[in-house]
Design an enzyme around this catalytic site. Structure first.
Site, PDB file in Angstrom:
ATOM      1  N   LYS A 169     -44.520  45.128 -32.586  1.00 11.69           N
ATOM      2  CA  LYS A 169     -44.544  43.739 -32.426  1.00 11.69           C
ATOM      3  C   LYS A 169     -46.023  43.115 -32.223  1.00 11.69           C
ATOM      4  O   LYS A 169     -46.261  42.032 -32.636  1.00 11.69           O
ATOM      5  CB  LYS A 169     -43.965  43.646 -31.003  1.00 11.69           C
ATOM      6  CG  LYS A 169     -44.147  42.121 -30.343  1.00 11.69           C
ATOM      7  CD  LYS A 169     -43.231  41.227 -30.805  1.00 11.69           C
ATOM      8  CE  LYS A 169     -43.551  39.808 -30.137  1.00 11.69           C
ATOM      9  NZ  LYS A 169     -43.000  38.726 -30.848  1.00 11.69           N
ATOM     10  N   LYS A 238     -51.461  35.872 -24.805  1.00 11.24           N
ATOM     11  CA  LYS A 238     -50.999  36.998 -24.397  1.00 11.24           C
ATOM     12  C   LYS A 238     -50.956  38.143 -25.263  1.00 11.24           C
ATOM     13  O   LYS A 238     -51.637  39.226 -25.339  1.00 11.24           O
ATOM     14  CB  LYS A 238     -49.880  37.156 -23.105  1.00 11.24           C
ATOM     15  CG  LYS A 238     -49.198  38.346 -23.121  1.00 11.24           C
ATOM     16  CD  LYS A 238     -47.752  38.289 -22.294  1.00 11.24           C
ATOM     17  CE  LYS A 238     -46.720  37.743 -23.146  1.00 11.24           C
ATOM     18  NZ  LYS A 238     -45.963  38.358 -24.146  1.00 11.24           N
TER      19      LYS A 238
HETATM   20  P1  NAD Z   1     -40.034  32.123 -20.578  1.00 12.53           P
HETATM   21  O1  NAD Z   1     -41.083  31.576 -19.560  1.00 12.53           O
HETATM   22  O2  NAD Z   1     -39.688  30.856 -21.091  1.00 12.53           O
HETATM   23  O3  NAD Z   1     -38.741  32.734 -19.721  1.00 12.53           O
HETATM   24  C1  NAD Z   1     -39.053  33.687 -19.041  1.00 12.53           C
HETATM   25  C2  NAD Z   1     -37.774  33.572 -17.814  1.00 12.53           C
HETATM   26  O4  NAD Z   1     -38.035  34.707 -16.963  1.00 12.53           O
HETATM   27  C3  NAD Z   1     -37.908  32.352 -16.900  1.00 12.53           C
HETATM   28  O5  NAD Z   1     -36.573  31.911 -16.862  1.00 12.53           O
HETATM   29  C4  NAD Z   1     -38.446  32.855 -15.725  1.00 12.53           C
HETATM   30  O6  NAD Z   1     -37.816  31.868 -14.483  1.00 12.53           O
HETATM   31  C5  NAD Z   1     -37.779  34.319 -15.578  1.00 12.53           C
HETATM   32  N1  NAD Z   1     -38.560  35.132 -14.552  1.00 12.53           N
HETATM   33  C6  NAD Z   1     -39.927  35.216 -14.274  1.00 12.53           C
HETATM   34  N2  NAD Z   1     -40.187  36.103 -13.395  1.00 12.53           N
HETATM   35  C7  NAD Z   1     -39.190  36.698 -13.087  1.00 12.53           C
HETATM   36  C8  NAD Z   1     -38.398  37.743 -12.281  1.00 12.53           C
HETATM   37  N3  NAD Z   1     -39.429  38.605 -11.541  1.00 12.53           N
HETATM   38  N4  NAD Z   1     -37.129  38.146 -12.165  1.00 12.53           N
HETATM   39  C9  NAD Z   1     -36.303  37.238 -12.743  1.00 12.53           C
HETATM   40  N5  NAD Z   1     -36.625  36.307 -13.493  1.00 12.53           N
HETATM   41  C10 NAD Z   1     -37.913  36.002 -13.880  1.00 12.53           C
HETATM   42  O7  NAD Z   1     -40.615  32.813 -21.616  1.00 12.53           O
HETATM   43  P2  NAD Z   1     -39.756  33.224 -23.080  1.00 12.53           P
HETATM   44  O8  NAD Z   1     -40.502  32.213 -24.206  1.00 12.53           O
HETATM   45  O9  NAD Z   1     -38.568  33.311 -23.202  1.00 12.53           O
HETATM   46  O10 NAD Z   1     -40.450  34.772 -23.573  1.00 12.53           O
HETATM   47  C11 NAD Z   1     -39.857  35.812 -22.842  1.00 12.53           C
HETATM   48  C12 NAD Z   1     -40.543  37.061 -23.443  1.00 12.53           C
HETATM   49  O11 NAD Z   1     -40.198  37.075 -24.953  1.00 12.53           O
HETATM   50  C13 NAD Z   1     -42.186  37.244 -23.630  1.00 12.53           C
HETATM   51  O12 NAD Z   1     -42.652  38.338 -23.343  1.00 12.53           O
HETATM   52  C14 NAD Z   1     -42.626  36.370 -24.904  1.00 12.53           C
HETATM   53  O13 NAD Z   1     -43.772  36.818 -25.413  1.00 12.53           O
HETATM   54  C15 NAD Z   1     -41.479  37.180 -25.664  1.00 12.53           C
HETATM   55  N6  NAD Z   1     -41.285  36.362 -26.947  1.00 12.53           N
HETATM   56  C16 NAD Z   1     -41.211  34.908 -27.077  1.00 12.53           C
HETATM   57  C17 NAD Z   1     -40.769  34.191 -28.017  1.00 12.53           C
HETATM   58  C18 NAD Z   1     -40.865  32.809 -28.021  1.00 12.53           C
HETATM   59  O14 NAD Z   1     -40.630  32.176 -29.175  1.00 12.53           O
HETATM   60  N7  NAD Z   1     -40.532  32.087 -27.012  1.00 12.53           N
HETATM   61  C19 NAD Z   1     -40.602  34.954 -29.319  1.00 12.53           C
HETATM   62  C20 NAD Z   1     -40.943  36.264 -29.311  1.00 12.53           C
HETATM   63  C21 NAD Z   1     -40.842  37.216 -27.992  1.00 12.53           C
END
Ligand code: NAD
Length: 303
Positions: A169, A238
């Site tokens: 990744k 990150k």
């Molecule tokens: P986001 O911040 O939109 O969502 C994260 C969610 O986790 C939030 O709803 C938050 O309230 C919840 N959360 C945080 N701490 C928590 C806990 N302790 N218990 C329960 N819930 C908790 O983030 P995202 O954009 O959805 O990204 C999530 C992951 O996916 C990251 O690792 C990111 O790098 C990866 N990712 C994101 C994308 C993208 O395009 N957004 C693409 C590929 C990978």
């Protein structure tokens, strides 16, 4: 199958929604109640805590925003590690291989299997079920969940070595990060010299410079200046930092990666962690004294 799903943000929500639509029974949890309500409305059961979910289901998935959040949810007090029924923890987050190995080792001591499964393809890919899903972990557990993961995208088995899905990744996201800033520099160069950025993007996409930034990010979020692609600058930084750490740990010094890393540190300082990562073009525009795109469609010099 019965699945616990923790973290219902930009990526977690559409992935959980697709699993429900495919007939899986989901129990969901997020620290933000509003995020849970949206899925309960679609048929999910609301969990009251991570531990409660891990007491009730064998398979727990998570999509969390930081290394610390994955560590806490998987192995902290009241985490998956304390669950009575859980057999496997599928982490869909990007956390780097070192953290993945740390979580793997802690869970293994309690006979819980970690399937490290970071995803690529953005919010659009999560909505359409076209993500690339990069799984590492024991083959038998992979086989047990392969079909469920197939609902969110194309599933790849990277290997049994813990953390190898993360290495895959990071290689991917280093390229995505590079495409965003490199395309920004190319288009800013053209605009500074008087070229129309919309024409430039069309030409690049018909030519050999085409990449994911020119193909997807510029038309949707940069040229219209909406900066709303759906991935936060903080998350991209990150991933870039994790890629640099991974290279360092392997004894590698990578010149392009280091330059890309420096640029993204400027972006996060200038635009903030909450900005959309397509705003990476803004400090590059500022330094050049131009603005790319906007309502006038063409290019214009900044005042
Ligand atoms: P986001 O911040 O939109 O969502 C994260 C969610 O986790 C939030 O709803 C938050 O309230 C919840 N959360 C945080 N701490 C928590 C806990 N302790 N218990 C329960 N819930 C908790 O983030 P995202 O954009 O959805 O990204 C999530 C992951 O996916 C990251 O690792 C990111 O790098 C990866 N990712 C994101 C994308 C993208 O395009 N957004 C693409 C590929 C990978």
């Amino acid at each position: 199958m019965e699945i616990g799903f923790i973290g219902l943000g930009k990526m977690g929500f559409p992935m959980a929604r697709r699993l429900i639509e495919a007939g899986h029974k989901l129990t969901v949890f997020d620290t933000q109640k509003a995020a849970m309500d949206r899925l309960v409305a679609l048929g999910a059961k609301a969990g009251t805590s991570v531990k409660e979910i891990a007491d009730e289901v064998e398979t727990v998935m998570a999509s969390l925003p930081s290394l610390q959040a994955s560590l806490d949810v998987a192995t902290g007090k009241g985490g998956v590690i304390e669950g009575k029924r859980v057999k496997r923890f599928i982490d869909l987050s990007t956390i780097g291989s070192q953290m993945a190995v740390r979580i793997h080792d802690l869970l293994k001591a309690r006979n819980i299997v970690q399937l490290d499964s970071p995803v690529s393809g953005g919010v659009g890919g999560a909505e359409k079920g076209t993500l690339a899903v990069m799984v590492s972990g024991p083959r038998a557990d992979f086989e047990a969940v392969k079909d469920a993961l197939g609902v969110i995208g194309k599933v790849f088995f990277i290997g049994e070595k813990p953390g190898s899905g993360q290495t895959m990744k990071l290689a991917n996201n280093f390229l995505s990060a590079t495409a965003m800033v490199a395309t920004s520099e190319a288009v800013v160069m053209g605009v500074k010299s008087g070229l129309d950025p919309a024409v430039m993007v069309d030409v690049i996409n018909a030519g050999s410079g085409m990449n994911t930034a020119s193909r997807d990010k510029f038309p949707k979020s940069v040229l219209p200046r909406s900066f709303d692609f759906g991935f936060a600058t903080g998350l991209m930084v990150k991933d870039v930092r994790l890629a640099l750490e991974e290279m360092k740990q392997l004894g590698l010094s990578m010149e392009v990666a280091e330059a890309v890393g420096r640029l993204w540190e400027v972006v996060i300082r200038d635009q903030g962690a909450e900005s959309d990562f397509t705003a990476a073009i803004k400090p590059i525009e500022k330094a050049a004294g131009v603005v790319v795109g906007g309502s006038g469609k063409g290019s214009h010099a900044a005042k």
